[in-house]
Design a protein around this motif. Structure first.
Motif, short mmCIF file in Angstrom:
data_model
loop_
_atom_site.label_atom_id
_atom_site.label_comp_id
_atom_site.label_asym_id
_atom_site.label_seq_id
_atom_site.Cartn_x
_atom_site.Cartn_y
_atom_site.Cartn_z
N PHE A 37 28.12 54.83 72.39
CA PHE A 37 27.98 56.29 72.25
C PHE A 37 27.10 56.63 71.04
O PHE A 37 26.88 55.81 70.15
N GLU A 38 26.62 57.88 71.03
CA GLU A 38 25.72 58.32 69.97
C GLU A 38 26.48 58.54 68.67
O GLU A 38 27.59 59.08 68.66
N GLU A 78 21.82 54.75 50.99
CA GLU A 78 20.67 53.91 51.31
C GLU A 78 19.93 54.30 52.58
O GLU A 78 18.72 54.05 52.70
N ALA A 79 20.63 54.90 53.54
CA ALA A 79 19.99 55.16 54.84
C ALA A 79 20.73 56.25 55.60
O ALA A 79 21.87 56.60 55.28
N SER A 80 20.09 56.75 56.61
CA SER A 80 20.73 57.66 57.57
C SER A 80 20.22 57.31 58.94
O SER A 80 19.09 56.85 59.12
N GLY A 81 21.09 57.48 59.93
CA GLY A 81 20.72 57.14 61.30
C GLY A 81 21.95 56.81 62.10
O GLY A 81 23.06 57.27 61.79
N ASN A 82 21.79 56.00 63.14
CA ASN A 82 22.93 55.64 63.96
C ASN A 82 23.70 54.47 63.34
O ASN A 82 23.34 53.95 62.28
N PHE A 83 24.76 54.04 64.02
CA PHE A 83 25.64 52.98 63.52
C PHE A 83 24.87 51.72 63.13
O PHE A 83 25.05 51.17 62.04
N GLN A 84 24.01 51.27 64.03
CA GLN A 84 23.29 50.03 63.78
C GLN A 84 22.31 50.15 62.61
O GLN A 84 22.15 49.23 61.81
N GLU A 85 21.67 51.31 62.50
CA GLU A 85 20.69 51.50 61.43
C GLU A 85 21.33 51.58 60.06
O GLU A 85 20.75 51.13 59.06
N VAL A 86 22.54 52.13 59.99
CA VAL A 86 23.18 52.34 58.69
C VAL A 86 24.11 51.19 58.30
O VAL A 86 24.19 50.82 57.13
N LEU A 87 24.78 50.57 59.28
CA LEU A 87 25.85 49.63 58.95
C LEU A 87 25.56 48.16 59.28
O LEU A 87 26.30 47.29 58.82
N PHE A 146 29.91 56.83 52.73
CA PHE A 146 29.40 57.06 54.07
C PHE A 146 29.93 58.40 54.59
O PHE A 146 31.13 58.68 54.51
N VAL A 147 29.01 59.20 55.12
CA VAL A 147 29.36 60.49 55.69
C VAL A 147 29.08 60.43 57.18
O VAL A 147 28.00 59.98 57.61
#
Length: 404
Positions: free
Chosen positions: A287-288, A295-304, A333-334
Motif C-alpha cells: 500500500f501507499e 534524512e529523507a522523505s518518501g515512501n517506506f522503502q525510500e525512507v526506511l 519519523f513522521v
C-alpha cells in the motif's frame, strides 16, 4: 619360531602404494596430510577469537570491553594476511568449517550446531552482577517514563534456541534462556511491565526457529511483524485504539527473497561450509505510504530501507541485516500517509532486533523516535516528550551494559 612382522618404513613411496586391504590409501593419505597442513596453518595464522562482529564491540559487557578492543586489534592485524599474499582469511575459516562438518563436529569456534542444523553461540551463565546492572539501566528509563506520567513497556525478544525445544546435542548446555528468566525476575521485582515474546510464540503454537536465520542471531522481518502485533495488542488495550486494518494485515506486504544470500554472524565464525547460507528477505508494504525523517522523505522503502548490500553476494559482509534495516533506529519519523494513523508519539530504544520491529510501529503512529540503545541518553526522552516509551532487547544481551 614365528617372526614378528616388520612394520613398513614410512615414506612417500609407501603412502602412494595401494594397500592390500584398500586400494584408496594414496588418496586418503594425501587428503589427510593436506587437511592437517591447512588446519595447522589456520590455527597458527588465524586467531579465531579475533574474528569478532560489530555486535561484540558494541554489546560486550563493560568488564570485557578492553579484551574485545584487543581482539579487534588482532583481527585488523590478521586482515593484513590478504595483502601479504597468503590468501583470504575467510578461505581458511571456511576450510576449517568444512573439515568440522565432514567430521561431524557439533561445536566450532564457540558456535554450536543444533540438531536441526541451526547455529547458536555457546552462551555462558551470566553473573548476578551483570544481570542486575542491565536491569538497573532499564529501570532508569522506566523511572524517567514514570516521572513524565507516560507508559513504559520492556520487550524481551527471544534467542534462536527455544526454551521448549532447545535442540541441543547430547551433553551440551546453553544458558541463554536461563539467563533471560533470571533477568525477567529482576525487572519484575522492580515493577517494570514487560512482554516476553518467547512465551507469546509458545502460546500461539508457533515454531520459534522459523523466525530466525540458521546462520545469524538476528531474526527475520516476519518475526519483527509478529512482535509489532504483540506490542500493538498491549497499547490497544491500554489506549483503546487500533492500528489501521491495512497496516496490521500481513497479506498487505510484499516479500523480496534473495536466495542463499546471507551468511550471519554465527555462519561467519564457523565458515560457510559448516552451514548453508540463508535466504535473505526484504518485507515492505504493497500500500501507499508517505514518511519523513531528518534524512529523507518518501515512501517506506525510500525512507526506511537500504538495499545497497543486496547488489551482489558478499559472505564477508557483517552488516547486511544492519544496513538494510538499520535506518528505523536513527532518528525521528513522521507518518504523513493518507490512511488513518494513531495520533501519538512513541519513543523506541532498541538493539538490532528492533530494526525489523520499529518500521511497522512507524507505519502505525503519527510520530516515532527510534534510537539504538548504545546511543541513549535518558534526557532525550524528556526532550522528546513522547506518549509512551518502548525498550526492545535481544534476550542474550541481558549481560551488563554501559549505564544509560
Amino acid at each position: 619360531m614365528s617372526q614378528t612382522p616388520r612394520r613398513p618404513r614410512f615414506s612417500i613411496k609407501w603412502l602412494l602404494k595401494p594397500s592390500a586391504a584398500c586400494g584408496a590409501r594414496p588418496v586418503l593419505a594425501v587428503l589427510f596430510l593436506v587437511f592437517l597442513f591447512l588446519l595447522a596453518f589456520l590455527l597458527a595464522a588465524i586467531p579465531m577469537n579475533a574474528y569478532i562482529s560489530a555486535d561484540a564491540k558494541h554489546f560486550a559487557p563493560a568488564s570485557m570491553q578492553k579484551a574485545v578492543a584487543e581482539m579487534d586489534t588482532q583481527y585488523r592485524e590478521v586482515k593484513g594476511l590478504d595483502e601479504a599474499g597468503l590468501g583470504s582469511k575467510h578461505t581458511y575459516i571456511d576450510l576449517n568449517g568444512l573439515l568440522a562438518n565432514w567430521m561431524g563436529q557439533r561445536e566450532i569456534n564457540n558456535i554450536i550446531k543444533l540438531n536441526n542444523g541451526y547455529l547458536v553461540p555457546n552462551y555462558p551463565q551470566s553473573t548476578e552482577k551483570s544481570l542486575q546492572s542491565t536491569a538497573d539501566s532499564y529501570e532508569r528509563v522506566y523511572q524517567c517514563a514514570n516521572d513524565l506520567g507516560i507508559p513504559f513497556l520492556f520487550v524481551l525478544t527471544p534467542c534462536k534456541m527455544s526454551e521448549y525445544d532447545d535442540q541441543l546435542p547430547a551433553g551440551v548446555h546453553n544458558y541463554s534462556n536461563e539467563n533471560m528468566d533470571r533477568f525477567l525476575k529482576i525487572i519484575a521485582e522492580k515493577g517494570m511491565p514487560y512482554l516476553d515474546l518467547r512465551e507469546e510464540i509458545h502460546r500461539d503454537g508457533l515454531n520459534q526457529y522459523d523466525y530466525f536465520y540458521r546462520t545469524d542471531h538476528h531474526w527475520k522481518p516476519e518475526a519483527g511483524f509478529y512482535a509489532y502485533g504483540k506490542i500493538m495488542q498491549y497499547f490497544s488495550a491500554m489506549w483503546g485504539v487500533e492500528p489501521d486494518a491495512v497496516v496490521s494485515d500481513y497479506s498487505n506486504y510484499a516479500v523480496d527473497t534473495y536466495p542463499q544470500w546471507h551468511l550471519g554472524s554465527e555462519g561467519k565464525r564457523a565458515g560457510r561450509y559448516y552451514a548453508v547460507a540463508d535466504d535473505f528477505q526484504v518485507l515492505y508494504p504493497k500500500f501507499e505510504t508517505s514518511l519523513a525523517s531528518q534524512e529523507a522523505s518518501g515512501n517506506f522503502q525510500e525512507v526506511l530501507l537500504d538495499r545497497s548490500p543486496l547488489q551482489s553476494i558478499d559472505y564477508a559482509n557483517w552488516e547486511t541485516y544492519d544496513t538494510v534495516y538499520g535506518k528505523s533506529l536513527e532518528g525521528n519519523f513522521v507518518n504523513n500517509s493518507a490512511y488513518p494513523v494513531i495520533d501519538k508519539k512513541l519513543f523506541v530504544v532498541a538493539d538490532s532486533q528492533g530494526k525489523v520491529v520499529n518500521p511497522f510501529l512507524i507505519l502505525s503512529f503519527k510520530e516515532v523516535v527510534g534510537i539504538g540503545k548504545i546511543h541513549l541518553d535518558v534526557q532525550q526522552i524528556v526532550q522528546e516528550k513522547p506518549d509512551a516509551v518502548i525498550a526492545i532487547l535481544f534476550g542474550p544481551h541481558v549481560e551488563e551494559l554501559p549505564p544509560f
